[in-house]
Structures are given as C-alpha cells and as structure tokens.
Scaffold this motif. Sequence first.
Motif, PDB file in Angstrom:
ATOM      1  N   VAL A  25       1.011  -1.181  -0.137  1.00 18.10           N
ATOM      2  CA  VAL A  25       0.073   0.041  -0.017  1.00 18.10           C
ATOM      3  C   VAL A  25       0.681   1.180  -0.134  1.00 18.10           C
ATOM      4  O   VAL A  25       0.317   2.448  -0.101  1.00 18.10           O
ATOM      5  N   ALA A  26       2.064   1.136   0.233  1.00 17.99           N
ATOM      6  CA  ALA A  26       3.056   2.137   0.331  1.00 17.99           C
ATOM      7  C   ALA A  26       4.171   2.039   0.273  1.00 17.99           C
ATOM      8  O   ALA A  26       4.723   0.682   0.983  1.00 17.99           O
ATOM      9  N   SER A  27       5.387   2.440  -0.554  1.00 20.55           N
ATOM     10  CA  SER A  27       6.892   1.796  -0.578  1.00 20.55           C
ATOM     11  C   SER A  27       7.750   3.135  -0.838  1.00 20.55           C
ATOM     12  O   SER A  27       7.434   3.980  -1.309  1.00 20.55           O
ATOM     13  N   GLY A  28       8.859   2.504  -0.497  1.00 20.85           N
ATOM     14  CA  GLY A  28      10.238   3.600  -0.857  1.00 20.85           C
ATOM     15  C   GLY A  28      11.254   2.830  -0.900  1.00 20.85           C
ATOM     16  O   GLY A  28      11.612   1.616  -0.536  1.00 20.85           O
ATOM     17  N   THR A  29      12.203   3.186  -1.676  1.00 18.88           N
ATOM     18  CA  THR A  29      13.525   2.638  -2.018  1.00 18.88           C
ATOM     19  C   THR A  29      14.533   3.643  -1.616  1.00 18.88           C
ATOM     20  O   THR A  29      14.748   4.737  -2.127  1.00 18.88           O
ATOM     21  N   TYR A  30      15.684   3.166  -1.065  1.00 19.27           N
ATOM     22  CA  TYR A  30      16.727   4.154  -0.515  1.00 19.27           C
ATOM     23  C   TYR A  30      17.953   3.651  -0.773  1.00 19.27           C
ATOM     24  O   TYR A  30      18.126   2.213  -0.796  1.00 19.27           O
ATOM     25  N   PRO A  31      19.117   4.292  -1.467  1.00 23.52           N
ATOM     26  CA  PRO A  31      20.463   3.621  -1.388  1.00 23.52           C
ATOM     27  C   PRO A  31      20.811   3.214   0.003  1.00 23.52           C
ATOM     28  O   PRO A  31      20.851   3.686   0.866  1.00 23.52           O
ATOM     29  N   ARG A  32      22.115   2.289  -0.349  1.00 21.49           N
ATOM     30  CA  ARG A  32      22.890   2.020   0.559  1.00 21.49           C
ATOM     31  C   ARG A  32      24.272   1.772   0.445  1.00 21.49           C
ATOM     32  O   ARG A  32      24.629   1.261  -0.701  1.00 21.49           O
ATOM     33  N   ALA A  33      25.162   2.372   1.088  1.00 21.73           N
ATOM     34  CA  ALA A  33      26.640   2.184   0.937  1.00 21.73           C
ATOM     35  C   ALA A  33      27.027   0.768   1.153  1.00 21.73           C
ATOM     36  O   ALA A  33      26.563   0.272   2.265  1.00 21.73           O
ATOM     37  N   ALA A  34      27.932   0.229   0.189  1.00 21.44           N
ATOM     38  CA  ALA A  34      28.228  -1.299   0.462  1.00 21.44           C
ATOM     39  C   ALA A  34      28.979  -1.391   1.806  1.00 21.44           C
ATOM     40  O   ALA A  34      28.660  -2.594   2.442  1.00 21.44           O
ATOM     41  N   ASP A  35      29.482  -0.511   2.536  1.00 22.40           N
ATOM     42  CA  ASP A  35      30.327  -0.760   3.671  1.00 22.40           C
ATOM     43  C   ASP A  35      29.504  -0.202   4.839  1.00 22.40           C
ATOM     44  O   ASP A  35      30.064   0.148   5.877  1.00 22.40           O
ATOM     45  N   GLU A  36      28.299   0.115   4.702  1.00 18.07           N
ATOM     46  CA  GLU A  36      27.417   0.898   5.884  1.00 18.07           C
ATOM     47  C   GLU A  36      27.310  -0.426   6.861  1.00 18.07           C
ATOM     48  O   GLU A  36      26.968  -1.472   6.765  1.00 18.07           O
ATOM     49  N   SER A  37      27.624   0.283   8.003  1.00 19.68           N
ATOM     50  CA  SER A  37      27.386  -0.992   9.223  1.00 19.68           C
ATOM     51  C   SER A  37      25.893  -1.173   9.517  1.00 19.68           C
ATOM     52  O   SER A  37      24.897  -0.428   9.341  1.00 19.68           O
ATOM     53  N   ALA A  38      25.821  -2.163  10.335  1.00 20.56           N
ATOM     54  CA  ALA A  38      24.416  -2.583  10.609  1.00 20.56           C
ATOM     55  C   ALA A  38      23.802  -1.529  11.478  1.00 20.56           C
ATOM     56  O   ALA A  38      22.615  -1.479  11.182  1.00 20.56           O
ATOM     57  N   GLU A  39      24.493  -1.371  12.502  1.00 19.25           N
ATOM     58  CA  GLU A  39      23.833  -0.063  13.337  1.00 19.25           C
ATOM     59  C   GLU A  39      23.249   0.924  12.314  1.00 19.25           C
ATOM     60  O   GLU A  39      21.990   1.381  12.687  1.00 19.25           O
ATOM     61  N   ILE A  40      23.893   1.536  11.580  1.00 21.17           N
ATOM     62  CA  ILE A  40      23.332   2.689  10.720  1.00 21.17           C
ATOM     63  C   ILE A  40      22.368   2.400   9.816  1.00 21.17           C
ATOM     64  O   ILE A  40      21.398   2.806   9.730  1.00 21.17           O
ATOM     65  N   THR A  41      22.482   0.928   9.141  1.00 17.28           N
ATOM     66  CA  THR A  41      21.474   0.580   8.306  1.00 17.28           C
ATOM     67  C   THR A  41      19.955   0.505   9.136  1.00 17.28           C
ATOM     68  O   THR A  41      19.090   0.913   8.461  1.00 17.28           O
ATOM     69  N   LEU A  42      20.184  -0.265  10.280  1.00 15.56           N
ATOM     70  CA  LEU A  42      18.879  -0.400  11.101  1.00 15.56           C
ATOM     71  C   LEU A  42      18.271   0.842  11.514  1.00 15.56           C
ATOM     72  O   LEU A  42      17.245   1.016  11.463  1.00 15.56           O
TER      73      LEU A  42
END
Lengths: 385, 385
Positions: free
Chosen positions: B104-121
Amino acid sequence: MKKHDQDFMKRQNRLTVFEIIKNQQPISRAFIAKQTGMSPTTVSRIVGELTEEGYLLETEQVSAGLGRKSTLLAMVDAAVLSVGVELDRHRIHIGIVDIQGKVVASGTYPRAADESAEITLERIGAEINRLTHENEIDCARLIGIGIGLPGIVDNDNGVVIFSVQLGWKNVRLAERLKEITGYDVAVDNELKVKALAEHLKGAAIGSNRTALLGFGNGVGSALIVEGEIYRGKTNSAGEIGHTTIDPNGMMCDCGKAGCLQTYINIHSLLAEANKTHPVRTIEELFEARRAGERWAVYLIDRALMYMAITINNVVCMYNPDSVILSGELADKFPEIYQEVVELCITRFVWEPLRGTFTILRSELSEQGVVIGSGLMSQNCFFALE
Amino acid sequence: MKKHDQDFMKRQNRLTVFEIIKNQQPISRAFIAKQTGMSPTTVSRIVGELTEEGYLLETEQVSAGLGRKSTLLAMVDAAVLSVGVELDRHRIHIGIVDIQGKVVASGTYPRAADESAEITLERIGAEINRLTHENEIDCARLIGIGIGLPGIVDNDNGVVIFSVQLGWKNVRLAERLKEITGYDVAVDNELKVKALAEHLKGAAIGSNRTALLGFGNGVGSALIVEGEIYRGKTNSAGEIGHTTIDPNGMMCDCGKAGCLQTYINIHSLLAEANKTHPVRTIEELFEARRAGERWAVYLIDRALMYMAITINNVVCMYNPDSVILSGELADKFPEIYQEVVELCITRFVWEPLRGTFTILRSELSEQGVVIGSGLMSQNCFFALE
C-alpha cells in the motif's frame, strides 16, 4: 497452507503411537500422551485397537506419583514379521524382518541381468516360501512384503516406472507380486528404504535431517526429514547422480554428458581403467591403486574427490545434520571413508556449512535395504490397517 | 517419528484457519472444519479468538441445506498491516503490506556497500516512520516488520549469521531493530521469503513443491513443500550457488573453485567480460550480445547453459512440481526465459524428469522480497499471538 486430512492424521497418529511403544517400551499411556501432545482419549483409543489386534500387551503397574498407578505397555515382538527384499541387477536378497528390524532368516540368490520381471517375481515368491518353510516361520505372522530397488518407483501404486539397472519400465510390481504371494507389497527406491533403515535402526538414530549417499553401480541420495522420507513430486528426489557437473564431461547412460555419477560409479571406473589396463573387477582396480599404479591412483583419487564434491553439493542443497556414506564402494573399501572426510574438511565443503553436519559410515551396510524394506512394509501395515 | 508438540499444533491450526479465511472468504465455520479435518469445536474456538481480536467479522447468513442457516466469516482487511523490507548491498526497499499481500506504500533508499549494521537499522527505523507518516498510515494497525536479505540467517533468533553481500557477520538484527522501532521483527533469507510470496500470492499458487531460483549477484534457491519453507538444519538449504560444478573452475569469493555461481552471477560475468572489453554494467554486456559481439555472446550463452544446468540439478535433488526463475538477471532480461526453457527441454534436464515440472516466470519480480517479508511477519504474528 498445509493439507490437514483427517484420515491422514489418524493414520499418522496410529503410527506415531506404535513407533513410540516400539522404541521406548515399557511405557504408560500418560507418557505417550505427554510426548505426542495427543489427547489421552486418542492415545487410549489407539492403544485399545493395537491391543485388541494382538500387537500390544499390558505389563506391570508402576506408581506415577501421588499414589496413582499407571499400567505400562509393551510390544508383542513375536506377533509381527515382514519380508524385506533387495532387488538388484545381479542379485536378489531376501530377509525375514521382525518388529525391531532384526533379520531372523535370509537368503541371497543370483539374477540374470536380462531376467524378465515376471520370472524375477515368481522366483521371489518361491524363495519366500522356501525361506519361511526351512526356517519354520509361522506365515500367519507375516504381514507383508517390502521391496527396495534401484530406479524410479511410483511408491503409491507399487509401480517401477523406470530402472536402468533392472532393465524394467512400467512394471506393476506390487500388484503382480501380491497375486503371486497373497501378501500386500510395498515398493520403493533402494536408497530411500536404506535411509529409513539407518534412521530407525542404524547410524542415524536421533538425527532430524539425514542424507544418505549411495556410491556403487550408480550414485544417488535420499533424505529423511523428521522421520519421513522426502519424496518430491514423483518420488524422484535425491537423484544427484544425474546432476550435471561438467557439460563437457563423459557420456552418461542417461544420454547427457558430465553427470556426477560418471566420475564415481563402478561401471565407469572399470570402463575408464580398461582404456589402458585390463581390469575385471573393482577389487582389482583398488589393488592396483594400493600397488601404486599411476592410472589406478588417478582414477580412484578422482572418484574420491567427486565423492567429497557430492557431499558438498548435498549439504548445500539439503542442509542435513548428518550424511551417511553407503553403497558398494563404501561397504567394500572402508578405507575410503577417512580419505573422503579429509577432502571434505580441507577443501570441498563450503566453509559456512562445515561443522553443521557429521559424516557417518553406514551401520547396516549390505543389510540396509532388506531391513528398510521390511520396516517399510510394517509401517504400511500399521498405518493403514 | 514426527514430533507432535501440542503448542506447535495449536499455532499451526490457528494459522491454517486464518489462511483459509483469508483466501476463501466469505466462508462458514462448517466448511473450514470440513476442509481441515479439525473438529467444529476447535474451529469455533479459533474463530472466536480471531473475532475478539478484531481480525474477523461475521457477514451474511446463507442456507446450508435442509433449512439450516450458516454464518459466513470474512477478514477485516484493514485491521492488519506489516512492514516488508528487502535489504541488499546497495539498496533498501521498504513496503507497507496488507493482509492480502498488497503493497500500500513503499520507498527505495540507497545503501553504501560498507554501511554498518547499526546505521542501516537506524535508517530503516527512520524510513518506516517517514513512510507511515507521509502515507497517513495508522501505526496501531502495524503488527510487525519482516526483513529478507542475502546470506545465512538464523531465523529462529533473527540473527544474520553471515552475509557476503552486506559484509555482516553475527548481527542480532531482530533484537536491535525491535529496540529501535518497538515492533516485533522476523528475519529470513531473501530467496526463502520470495518463494513464500510467489507461493502465496504469485506464480506458484496451488503448487505443492515449488523451487524458486535466484539469478543475480549470487545464485541460490529456495524450496516450499506443502506451503512450508524447507529450511534444513541451519536454515541454509538451497545454497546451490556453492555446489561445486568444476573442481578446475574459476575461484569463487567463498574460497572454493568452480562453484556454480561463478558461471552465472553478475559480478563474475562483468569481471570475465572486462578481461577483454571494458563493460560497466550488465545492461552493456547484454547490449553487446545483442550486437553480436562474440565475447559477449560466449559469456551470456555460457551463463544461460549453466542456468539450465541449475534447473536440472535442482529438479534432480528436489523433484518439485514447479520451478520459478527470479532474480535481477531474470527480471531485467525477460528474453532469457525462453532460451533457458529451450536448453532445458532439448539438452540439460534428465530425461525421466522432463514433464514432471513447469518452469515459471516470477510474477512478483522485484516486489517479491518485500511482499514475502511482510507476509512472513503477519504469519509470525497470527501463529504466535
């Protein structure tokens, strides 16, 4: 969504109760209910049926805490026997199997590679008669026949769809052998019943996900998940021998090139060896390897490497907790076990999966198919009755 | 012997009733009982619970023959939403999924390959907030978060054991994301949730044994047997990308040589292409093939051959009734479907298994992981509550 069919559940419950009593006897109704999560009423109904049919007896009473008494149940072991048959290209192996999977009488009979299904089945019927007669076995106790053979088997209908080794196609084996002998007949692929036997009575007791590998005149595998054979849609799951390993590889008898089994099976090894040296048997080839003959070392070493690759590929696909090595090559040359394990650990198993499984030797070896077939026949009988 | 755990059965029954109502609404209690083989009492108890919790409503009454009236049940669709997240090396894709698997709603966001788990979460938490806010979604209706990602996942504990693509090892994802968002979090391998989505809402509705193949930055598979994901011991079943195909083959990032995925995955194809011609993207490589460049034709044709070999090997091992092609290569270049099917039929699938399965295109394509993750989260919620 899982299909919850009432009849299916009833049969499963009956088999579950039967298996628990068989393996944990003597045992109380209450403890069966506790372990299975079935209601006490259901357990009592099933126990009642099995007792009435003469398969169970009540033994001593034990105190179950707070002064309550609980009656223990045990199997009437002698009540049930079945026939297990291993059917191979050159050999028929028949055993009378009791409820604990013990072979109480057995015989082995040669078979001509081109023998027709009709002749083979008549001979099996005659040999079962002779075997029971000579060993004074009460035929009233025989509840059925189980047969394991190489090839694709429609186990629901007892039909051999296709067996290169036997040279058979679309043989209604269960139907015809029942006509001949009068007994119910269960038929399955040999590796599937062997895996069942190792799970129930051999190397893989207590394992939740066992993959059995067979290295012999073909290469195949069978998977047991939580006590049940994983069959796939047409009971053909596990046919790793015909996974393609090298599209530029040797021709396989299936008409494809580079099937995994072309690097391992006995027939291929002998054919390759004979390109340079006359070798009649696999024993001679292994003898030449022990003598350090370069061509024999090369061929066997390559086969062992592909056995390690087989283990890796099975582990990647099935993620089992144990892998059992079986088949003529593993049975006749037990020294290869250690070499294959070494290759797995040092090179061929994908790193994240090392340590997630144990590699076991078959414990039942050349008895596995007979025991498994006999137990399969008993399972059909107790689940369906 | 199968383990019959009472709590497990209760949860399964609840989920079964829920699934039936969801898929067949409006439907009567009696018809649910008939289909499942559950007792009317059990069905009524579960329906009662679900109604009280606000997920079901009673609709019209219909005649059920002989003058008896039967009340029909339906879902309160709007009552439940979940978040589905696809987590990839370079991208995060988040969707709000309703009970029918609709995004019903969605979004796509870039991620740096070396991004830490903490930042990603933390970013995932913030984006879920923004997404619900911008789309005016009532957060009280969100029952949880599901995440699918490439790698080996301990789904019981929500831990990412190992992901080459994300560069993560032993990340307690479910725990940490629950701390950040407050929602229950379910985590699984991306192909497993994608297969679940295709089974429930896509190409494989009604299939009993579906194998989904993913061809993209890695090569993998997932198997759904009678509605359930086949996981294996450590949730690693289906890792066909690391089955060894040629012991003399190219090095794989896993440290073994000749893994199947080295012939197919996008990274390998580009690396091989760049040995002779500068190619930056997989689109450029396919463009060069269409232009008849010999090196590009050779590389892609070889990849397609290995895709057909993948299908053969999966079919030999799992014996499914359907195989779904998915992943970036299948999604971006739909023309390869027909070529791969052709190779399977004419050359690479073992003859006895031809005709036992159908080869399907993914229906949910790049939405599959988000939908599957959302539905997985809902399944956990309804089974466990």
